[in-house]
Design a protein around this motif. Structure first.
Motif: not given
Length: 118
Positions: A34-42
């Motif tokens: 999910d991190i690789e697929n840009d499902e999150y913003v940090f």
């Protein structure tokens, strides 16, 4: 440039947020794919954008970057999704997060379906 913990994480799909206290906690709640697929913003504690790079199930780097939108906007969206007032989102990111968490703790607990039966 180094990042300042805690990190704030906004999930694009459901508008939820989490706080990550240390680099070791990144993959505790967030799947690498999910991190690789840009499902999150940090963002970090200062509100600066953060990029998390993973390989397999390992965090390779946590670095500063430009955020796609401001942390304040993410916190406002999250607060709105919880039905909280806009005045909760004034101040520094850590203070805002503490107010949101405080508001959530004051809410009555929802009873699950099993407790209603017994």
């Amino acid at each position: 440039m180094s990042v300042t913990y805690p990190l704030f994480v906004f999930e694009k799909d459901d508008r939820s947020m989490r706080v990550i206290e240390s680099p070791d906690s990144i993959l505790s709640w967030h799947e690498a794919i999910d991190i690789e697929n840009d499902e999150y913003v940090f963002w970090d504690a200062t509100g600066s954008g953060v990029q998390v790079k993973v390989k397999g199930n390992k965090v390779m780097s946590v670095t500063s970057c430009a955020a796609p939108f401001p942390l304040g906007e993410a916190l406002a969206t999250y607060a709105e999704s919880l039905g909280l007032s806009r005045n909760v989102i004034e101040g520094q990111p850590v203070e805002i997060w503490q107010r949101i968490e405080g508001e959530l703790k004051r809410r009555p607990r929802k009873r699950n379906w099993l407790s209603r039966i017994f």
